[in-house]
Design a protein around this motif. Structure first.
Motif, PDB file in Angstrom:
ATOM      1  N   VAL A  31       0.884  -1.239   0.115  1.00 20.22           N
ATOM      2  CA  VAL A  31       0.065   0.019  -0.034  1.00 20.22           C
ATOM      3  C   VAL A  31       0.917   1.164   0.139  1.00 20.22           C
ATOM      4  O   VAL A  31       0.634   2.182  -0.835  1.00 20.22           O
ATOM      5  CB  VAL A  31      -1.056   0.076   1.269  1.00 20.22           C
ATOM      6  CG1 VAL A  31      -1.631   1.508   1.461  1.00 20.22           C
ATOM      7  CG2 VAL A  31      -1.854  -1.031   0.906  1.00 20.22           C
ATOM      8  N   ALA A  32       1.937   1.365   0.750  1.00 19.39           N
ATOM      9  CA  ALA A  32       2.900   2.419   0.870  1.00 19.39           C
ATOM     10  C   ALA A  32       3.549   2.912  -0.400  1.00 19.39           C
ATOM     11  O   ALA A  32       3.836   3.965  -0.549  1.00 19.39           O
ATOM     12  CB  ALA A  32       3.769   2.037   1.877  1.00 19.39           C
ATOM     13  N   GLN A  33       3.760   1.729  -1.063  1.00 13.31           N
ATOM     14  CA  GLN A  33       4.483   1.880  -2.487  1.00 13.31           C
ATOM     15  C   GLN A  33       3.785   2.016  -3.585  1.00 13.31           C
ATOM     16  O   GLN A  33       3.989   2.643  -4.641  1.00 13.31           O
ATOM     17  CB  GLN A  33       5.417   0.677  -2.639  1.00 13.31           C
ATOM     18  CG  GLN A  33       6.266   0.322  -1.757  1.00 13.31           C
ATOM     19  CD  GLN A  33       7.341   1.472  -1.367  1.00 13.31           C
ATOM     20  OE1 GLN A  33       7.936   2.065  -2.511  1.00 13.31           O
ATOM     21  NE2 GLN A  33       7.802   1.933  -0.435  1.00 13.31           N
ATOM     22  N   MET A  34       2.476   1.653  -3.634  1.00 11.32           N
ATOM     23  CA  MET A  34       1.601   1.964  -4.573  1.00 11.32           C
ATOM     24  C   MET A  34       0.197   2.272  -4.184  1.00 11.32           C
ATOM     25  O   MET A  34      -0.731   1.576  -4.519  1.00 11.32           O
ATOM     26  CB  MET A  34       1.449   0.317  -5.457  1.00 11.32           C
ATOM     27  CG  MET A  34       2.865  -0.058  -5.816  1.00 11.32           C
ATOM     28  SD  MET A  34       2.528  -1.807  -6.701  1.00 11.32           S
ATOM     29  CE  MET A  34       2.191  -2.768  -5.235  1.00 11.32           C
ATOM     30  N   MET A  35       0.129   3.431  -3.907  1.00  8.92           N
ATOM     31  CA  MET A  35      -1.090   4.369  -3.402  1.00  8.92           C
ATOM     32  C   MET A  35      -2.145   4.246  -4.534  1.00  8.92           C
ATOM     33  O   MET A  35      -3.333   4.071  -4.521  1.00  8.92           O
ATOM     34  CB  MET A  35      -0.996   5.622  -2.676  1.00  8.92           C
ATOM     35  CG  MET A  35      -0.344   5.609  -1.224  1.00  8.92           C
ATOM     36  SD  MET A  35      -1.584   4.649  -0.135  1.00  8.92           S
ATOM     37  CE  MET A  35      -2.724   5.994  -0.288  1.00  8.92           C
ATOM     38  N   ALA A  36      -1.585   4.656  -5.871  1.00  8.55           N
ATOM     39  CA  ALA A  36      -2.520   4.675  -7.036  1.00  8.55           C
ATOM     40  C   ALA A  36      -3.247   3.464  -7.060  1.00  8.55           C
ATOM     41  O   ALA A  36      -4.414   3.461  -7.665  1.00  8.55           O
ATOM     42  CB  ALA A  36      -1.691   5.301  -8.087  1.00  8.55           C
ATOM     43  N   LEU A  37      -2.453   2.306  -6.553  1.00 10.02           N
ATOM     44  CA  LEU A  37      -3.313   0.978  -7.109  1.00 10.02           C
ATOM     45  C   LEU A  37      -4.011   0.310  -5.882  1.00 10.02           C
ATOM     46  O   LEU A  37      -4.419  -0.873  -6.133  1.00 10.02           O
ATOM     47  CB  LEU A  37      -2.054  -0.028  -7.462  1.00 10.02           C
ATOM     48  CG  LEU A  37      -1.243   0.447  -8.678  1.00 10.02           C
ATOM     49  CD1 LEU A  37      -0.421  -0.532  -8.811  1.00 10.02           C
ATOM     50  CD2 LEU A  37      -2.267   0.299 -10.068  1.00 10.02           C
ATOM     51  N   LEU A  38      -4.424   1.137  -5.108  1.00 13.83           N
ATOM     52  CA  LEU A  38      -4.699   0.629  -3.498  1.00 13.83           C
ATOM     53  C   LEU A  38      -6.158   0.295  -3.971  1.00 13.83           C
ATOM     54  O   LEU A  38      -6.723  -1.119  -3.389  1.00 13.83           O
ATOM     55  CB  LEU A  38      -4.959   1.604  -2.519  1.00 13.83           C
ATOM     56  CG  LEU A  38      -5.441   1.379  -1.254  1.00 13.83           C
ATOM     57  CD1 LEU A  38      -4.864   0.170  -0.706  1.00 13.83           C
ATOM     58  CD2 LEU A  38      -5.703   2.720  -0.326  1.00 13.83           C
ATOM     59  N   PRO A  39      -7.056   0.626  -4.626  1.00 10.37           N
ATOM     60  CA  PRO A  39      -8.403  -0.143  -5.121  1.00 10.37           C
ATOM     61  C   PRO A  39      -8.144  -1.359  -5.510  1.00 10.37           C
ATOM     62  O   PRO A  39      -8.882  -2.488  -5.427  1.00 10.37           O
ATOM     63  CB  PRO A  39      -9.072   0.852  -5.991  1.00 10.37           C
ATOM     64  CG  PRO A  39      -8.444   2.149  -5.773  1.00 10.37           C
ATOM     65  CD  PRO A  39      -7.036   2.285  -5.314  1.00 10.37           C
TER      66      PRO A  39
END
Length: 264
Positions: free
Chosen positions: A206-214
């Motif tokens: 999550v910390a590294q890929m916030m844009a991909l969180l959904p």
């Protein structure tokens, strides 16, 4: 350590701990009845299904919408990818399921049945740990506010409750074939040691890929639903206790739904 990582680790340790509590039933003089086990497995399935929907899929779609994305696309793609990933692991990782007559699955190996059984439960538990980590990471880092700390706690609590019968379900078959109580408990709790690891990994993703969180939240949900449908529900109904197991599913789903609303 960042607070969200600490919370994810604590959540994973909590779910692992309740697996150890369930496995500790081998120290009792008598094995729980099959009816009780099937009801508990059904309950576990209901909890996981509700957690997948209310703690992962719905917040994930709300996040996507807040980010200006179509909420359906990340949910559908992530959900199917999560299930597909577990299917690949199930296809190639050597393991055996709980039934005494079940044949080993995955790549051929000379590993003992005990090792293969632990790998099967570990395969089951890893997406649960990942889901806990993703939920806590989202609660700590998502700027939209769609994911809440209460929702992440509800998810960890629900998964912990459904881990109780899992610990029992792996420790007692080992006890039944003559393994000592202490060693059966050790193997039972060992199967869930991947959950704290999965939780930390989920929070780091999550910390590294916030844009991909959904997508990550939907993937965690898809992985859990695959495990429920492929393993937990069939196992709960394999001995003719279908009505009891189904009632357990309904009860577990309702409880997890209530927890998510109350804490989220």
């Amino acid at each position: 350590m960042e607070p969200f990582l600490l919370y994810a680790l604590l959540g994973g340790l909590f779910t692992w701990g309740l697996t150890a509590v369930g496995a500790a039933s081998v120290f009792f003089a008598r094995e729980p009845s099959r009816k009780l086990l099937d009801a508990m497995l059904g309950f576990a399935a209901g909890v996981m299904l509700a957690a997948s929907v209310f703690s992962l899929l719905v917040p994930g779609m709300e996040m996507a919408e807040a980010q200006g994305k179509n909420p359906i696309f990340p949910a559908v793609v992530g959900f199917l990818l999560g299930g597909g990933l577990i299917r690949l692991l199930d296809r190639y990782l050597p393991h055996v399921h709980l039934g005494p007559k079940d044949a080993p699955e995955g790549l051929k190996t000379l590993w003992r049945r005990t090792t293969l059984l632990i790998l099967a439960i570990a395969l089951h538990n890893f997406p649960e740990g990942l889901a806990v980590g993703v939920a806590f990471g989202a609660a700590g880092l998502d700027p939209t506010g769609a994911a809440t700390l209460g929702g992440a706690i509800a998810l960890a609590l629900g998964i912990g409750l459904q881990n109780l019968p899992e610990g029992l379900a792996i420790a007692w078959p080992l006890r039944r074939v003559g393994i000592g109580a202490g060693l059966a408990w050790f193997y039972g709790q060992l199967s869930a040691i991947v959950e704290p690891l999965g939780a930390v990994l989920g929070a780091l993703l999550v910390a590294q890929m916030m844009a991909l969180l959904p997508y990550l939240m939907a993937m965690a949900a898809g992985a859990m639903v695959f495990v429920v449908v492929e393993e937990v529900i069939p196992e709960s109904q394999a001995e003719g206790n279908g009505d009891l197991a189904t009632f357990g599913v309904m009860t577990g789903f309702a409880l997890m739904m209530a927890l998510d609303v109350a804490l989220g």
